[in-house]
Design a protein around this motif. Structure first.
Motif, PDB file in Angstrom:
ATOM      1  N   VAL A  70      -6.065  -7.014  -5.420  1.00  0.00           N
ATOM      2  CA  VAL A  70      -7.401  -6.677  -4.920  1.00  0.00           C
ATOM      3  C   VAL A  70      -8.354  -6.316  -6.058  1.00  0.00           C
ATOM      4  O   VAL A  70      -9.577  -6.428  -5.911  1.00  0.00           O
ATOM      5  CB  VAL A  70      -7.315  -5.523  -3.905  1.00  0.00           C
ATOM      6  CG1 VAL A  70      -6.517  -5.945  -2.668  1.00  0.00           C
ATOM      7  CG2 VAL A  70      -6.664  -4.290  -4.556  1.00  0.00           C
ATOM      8  N   THR A 116      -1.630   2.536 -12.100  1.00  0.00           N
ATOM      9  CA  THR A 116      -1.577   1.436 -11.134  1.00  0.00           C
ATOM     10  C   THR A 116      -0.788   1.839  -9.897  1.00  0.00           C
ATOM     11  O   THR A 116      -1.178   1.537  -8.762  1.00  0.00           O
ATOM     12  CB  THR A 116      -0.953   0.193 -11.783  1.00  0.00           C
ATOM     13  OG1 THR A 116      -1.747  -0.204 -12.891  1.00  0.00           O
ATOM     14  CG2 THR A 116      -0.871  -0.959 -10.793  1.00  0.00           C
ATOM     15  N   THR A 136      -6.490   9.898  -4.187  1.00  0.00           N
ATOM     16  CA  THR A 136      -5.844   9.252  -5.351  1.00  0.00           C
ATOM     17  C   THR A 136      -6.827   9.047  -6.484  1.00  0.00           C
ATOM     18  O   THR A 136      -6.540   9.332  -7.656  1.00  0.00           O
ATOM     19  CB  THR A 136      -5.247   7.908  -4.923  1.00  0.00           C
ATOM     20  OG1 THR A 136      -4.252   8.142  -3.922  1.00  0.00           O
ATOM     21  CG2 THR A 136      -4.622   7.207  -6.120  1.00  0.00           C
ATOM     22  N   ILE A 161      -3.923  -4.436  -9.387  1.00  0.00           N
ATOM     23  CA  ILE A 161      -3.650  -3.528  -8.263  1.00  0.00           C
ATOM     24  C   ILE A 161      -3.374  -4.393  -7.036  1.00  0.00           C
ATOM     25  O   ILE A 161      -4.213  -5.177  -6.597  1.00  0.00           O
ATOM     26  CB  ILE A 161      -4.838  -2.597  -7.996  1.00  0.00           C
ATOM     27  CG1 ILE A 161      -5.079  -1.702  -9.235  1.00  0.00           C
ATOM     28  CG2 ILE A 161      -4.598  -1.739  -6.760  1.00  0.00           C
ATOM     29  CD1 ILE A 161      -6.286  -0.806  -9.107  1.00  0.00           C
ATOM     30  N   VAL A 162      -2.182  -4.253  -6.502  1.00  0.00           N
ATOM     31  CA  VAL A 162      -1.722  -5.101  -5.398  1.00  0.00           C
ATOM     32  C   VAL A 162      -1.614  -4.270  -4.125  1.00  0.00           C
ATOM     33  O   VAL A 162      -0.959  -3.205  -4.128  1.00  0.00           O
ATOM     34  CB  VAL A 162      -0.360  -5.740  -5.742  1.00  0.00           C
ATOM     35  CG1 VAL A 162       0.084  -6.646  -4.595  1.00  0.00           C
ATOM     36  CG2 VAL A 162      -0.434  -6.520  -7.040  1.00  0.00           C
ATOM     37  N   LYS A 163      -2.243  -4.789  -3.098  1.00  0.00           N
ATOM     38  CA  LYS A 163      -2.129  -4.171  -1.774  1.00  0.00           C
ATOM     39  C   LYS A 163      -1.902  -5.267  -0.740  1.00  0.00           C
ATOM     40  O   LYS A 163      -2.607  -6.282  -0.752  1.00  0.00           O
ATOM     41  CB  LYS A 163      -3.395  -3.394  -1.424  1.00  0.00           C
ATOM     42  CG  LYS A 163      -3.557  -2.112  -2.230  1.00  0.00           C
ATOM     43  CD  LYS A 163      -4.766  -1.305  -1.765  1.00  0.00           C
ATOM     44  CE  LYS A 163      -4.879  -0.003  -2.560  1.00  0.00           C
ATOM     45  NZ  LYS A 163      -6.022   0.815  -2.093  1.00  0.00           N
ATOM     46  N   ASP A 164      -0.930  -4.997   0.114  1.00  0.00           N
ATOM     47  CA  ASP A 164      -0.566  -5.963   1.158  1.00  0.00           C
ATOM     48  C   ASP A 164      -0.241  -7.326   0.555  1.00  0.00           C
ATOM     49  O   ASP A 164      -0.578  -8.380   1.099  1.00  0.00           O
ATOM     50  CB  ASP A 164      -1.690  -6.114   2.189  1.00  0.00           C
ATOM     51  CG  ASP A 164      -2.002  -4.797   2.910  1.00  0.00           C
ATOM     52  OD1 ASP A 164      -1.041  -4.003   3.066  1.00  0.00           O
ATOM     53  OD2 ASP A 164      -3.181  -4.562   3.243  1.00  0.00           O
ATOM     54  N   GLU A 197      -2.326   2.120  -6.111  1.00  0.00           N
ATOM     55  CA  GLU A 197      -1.796   1.342  -4.994  1.00  0.00           C
ATOM     56  C   GLU A 197      -1.339   2.211  -3.827  1.00  0.00           C
ATOM     57  O   GLU A 197      -0.999   1.685  -2.763  1.00  0.00           O
ATOM     58  CB  GLU A 197      -0.619   0.478  -5.478  1.00  0.00           C
ATOM     59  CG  GLU A 197      -1.055  -0.629  -6.418  1.00  0.00           C
ATOM     60  CD  GLU A 197       0.138  -1.398  -6.982  1.00  0.00           C
ATOM     61  OE1 GLU A 197      -0.090  -2.464  -7.609  1.00  0.00           O
ATOM     62  OE2 GLU A 197       1.284  -0.935  -6.800  1.00  0.00           O
ATOM     63  N   SER A 198      -1.312   3.517  -4.043  1.00  0.00           N
ATOM     64  CA  SER A 198      -0.922   4.404  -2.940  1.00  0.00           C
ATOM     65  C   SER A 198      -2.074   4.508  -1.946  1.00  0.00           C
ATOM     66  O   SER A 198      -3.235   4.241  -2.276  1.00  0.00           O
ATOM     67  CB  SER A 198      -0.540   5.791  -3.485  1.00  0.00           C
ATOM     68  OG  SER A 198      -1.689   6.429  -4.024  1.00  0.00           O
ATOM     69  N   SER A 199      -1.784   4.931  -0.760  1.00  0.00           N
ATOM     70  CA  SER A 199      -2.793   4.974   0.313  1.00  0.00           C
ATOM     71  C   SER A 199      -3.394   6.350   0.523  1.00  0.00           C
ATOM     72  O   SER A 199      -4.074   6.592   1.508  1.00  0.00           O
ATOM     73  CB  SER A 199      -2.152   4.483   1.635  1.00  0.00           C
ATOM     74  OG  SER A 199      -1.027   5.305   1.976  1.00  0.00           O
TER      75      SER A 199
END
Length: 465
Positions: A142, A53, A63, A135-138, A57-59
């Motif tokens: 998502v 996870t 990945t 999975i959390v973004k911003d 979540e990395s950009s």
């Protein structure tokens, strides 16, 4: 041993208990290993889910490729699932065809920010550990990241453990079975010995003894059987001796009766005085037989519990004096001194006067019979709450090893001189039983060649007239 039923029962009971213990122990160990493997695999799966996870979540662009590589290396499957339940990414060793582990209820919880872990079984019967994290973004969820790990290797390990437990349990049970058989034989052997011994004793082999030296309950039972055999043997010997004595005691007067009756019948006497002397002998021998029969009948009634008592208030001092006078002629015929003394304040006693007189007369006659010189003394001692009656003589005495048996029926001291002193061996047995019936106690002390003393105690109960 053959027909060792008690050994078989003990073996079955102990083996059954041991088998139950093994079963419970095996189930407990199996549950312990199963719980350990399940907890360990759950922890590993949740750790992988947390790790993947963080990677998701990395950009970084590569990945997903790295996650696929790690998934194949770890032997798990990774699924990135949208809110609608569509698989957006799949990698790892699991087949993408079956998505039955994706449940709408779990998606709702995951997209609300929760983590989910559970054990899943697909339609083909395969089992998986599933760990899901959002999975959390911003700041928004998502997608959901599913980590699916097969339990095949865990199940194989558990199967190996179970096989080992089964083999170990079988080996332990066989070992316990052999040990149980040995223990059962060891425990049942003394019982079988006692069984054989009691059968021999019942068949009349009274010399049989049980050779068991243990100090537990089994040893105590063996000792009781040996004591019983000794008592029965002594009873048999004394009974045989009694019958021999009775035969002699009957044969002698019957011979006299037959002989002198024939003399009188055939008129083989010369004078009337001689005839009267023969008739006196016939009368005395008839009395002798009557006395013997009376003793036997009296003892038989007491042993069967058919004797009846007629209690009344009795002046024991007067009764003792009368008994002494009744035996005085027998004492004078042997030149014996006969005394009767009373100590303390005389009291009346509530008892059967006839039976009490019978006790005193039997003791006095017994003392005179076995005393050749000296004296016979009857002493009454009135003490608070009781009266003590003592009959003491200066006769031949009783050996110490025979004192415990003198009150037994058929028992006679001085067997080699029994015919010379007379008696049937029943007098003291009658005295002992009558004393017990009248609520008293009796004890005896003696020194061989010096004296014998019988001591009786009776309570002075104050009862209504």
């Amino acid at each position: 041993m053959r027909n060792n039923r008690i050994g078989l029962k003990l073996g079955l009971i102990i083996s059954g208990l041991f088998l139950v213990v093994l079963l419970f122990l095996g189930v407990a160990v199996d549950r312990m290993f199963t719980s350990f493997y399940y907890a360990n695999m759950r922890t590993e799966t949740e750790d992988l889910a947390s790790h993947f996870t963080v990677m998701a979540e990395s950009s970084e662009n590569d990945t997903m490729g790295m996650m696929g590589t790690f998934a194949e290396f770890s032997g798990v499957g990774i699924y990135n699932v949208s809110r609608e339940g569509n698989v957006m990414m799949h990698s790892g060793v699991q087949d993408h065809g079956c998505m039955s582990f994706v449940r709408n209820s779990d998606l709702s919880a995951i997209f609300s920010g929760q983590k989910v872990s559970y054990l899943h079984k697909d339609p083909a019967g395969a089992r998986y550990f599933v760990s899901v994290e959002p999975i959390v973004k911003d700041g928004q969820v998502v997608s959901a990241l599913y980590i699916v790990a097969s339990t095949e290797r865990m199940d194989e390990s558990l199967a190996g453990v179970r096989n080992l437990l089964i083999l170990s349990g079988i080996g332990a049970f066989l070992l316990a079975l052999g040990s149980t058989w040995i223990i059962a034989q060891f425990l049942s052997r003394p019982l079988l010995q006692m069984q054989k011994a009691t059968r021999k004793i019942a068949a009349g082999e009274l010399e049989t003894r049980v050779d068991i030296g243990s100090r537990d309950e089994v040893g105590a039972l063996a000792g009781a059987i040996n004591d019983l055999a000794v008592d029965l043997q002594r009873y048999r010997d004394s009974r045989q001796e009694f019958f021999a004595n009775i035969s002699h005691e009957l044969r002698t007067p019957i011979t006299y009766l037959e002989g002198y009756a024939n003399v009188v019948k055939e008129r083989l006497y010369e004078t009337e005085e001689e005839k009267d002397r023969y008739l006196d002998i016939i009368y005395m021998e008839a009395q002798r037989i009557q006395h013997l029969v009376d003793d036997l009948f009296e003892l038989a009634k007491m042993e069967e519990g058919k004797i009846s008592l007629s209690p009344e208030w009795v002046d024991l001092a007067e009764l003792a004096g009368q008994a002494v006078e009744k035996v005085r002629l027998k004492a004078e015929d042997k030149n014996l001194e006969l005394y009767c003394t009373v100590e303390g304040t005389p009291h009346t006693i509530y008892t059967d006067g006839a039976r009490m007189e019978q006790i005193v007369l039997n003791l006095l006659e017994n003392a005179i019979r076995y005393t050749e010189r000296g004296s016979v003394r009857l002493r009454l001692s009135f003490e608070p709450g009781e009266v003590k009656l003592t009959v003491q003589d200066t006769g031949i005495g009783i050996p110490e090893d025979e004192l415990p048996f003198i009150f037994e029926r058929f028992y006679r001291v001085e067997k080699s001189r029994s015919r010379m002193h007379g008696g049937t061996g029943l007098g003291l047995s009658i005295v002992h039983k009558l004393t017990g019936l009248l609520g008293g106690t009796i004890a005896v002390t003696s020194k061989v060649g010096e004296e014998t003393c019988f001591e009786l105690h009776f309570s002075l109960r104050r009862e209504e007239r």
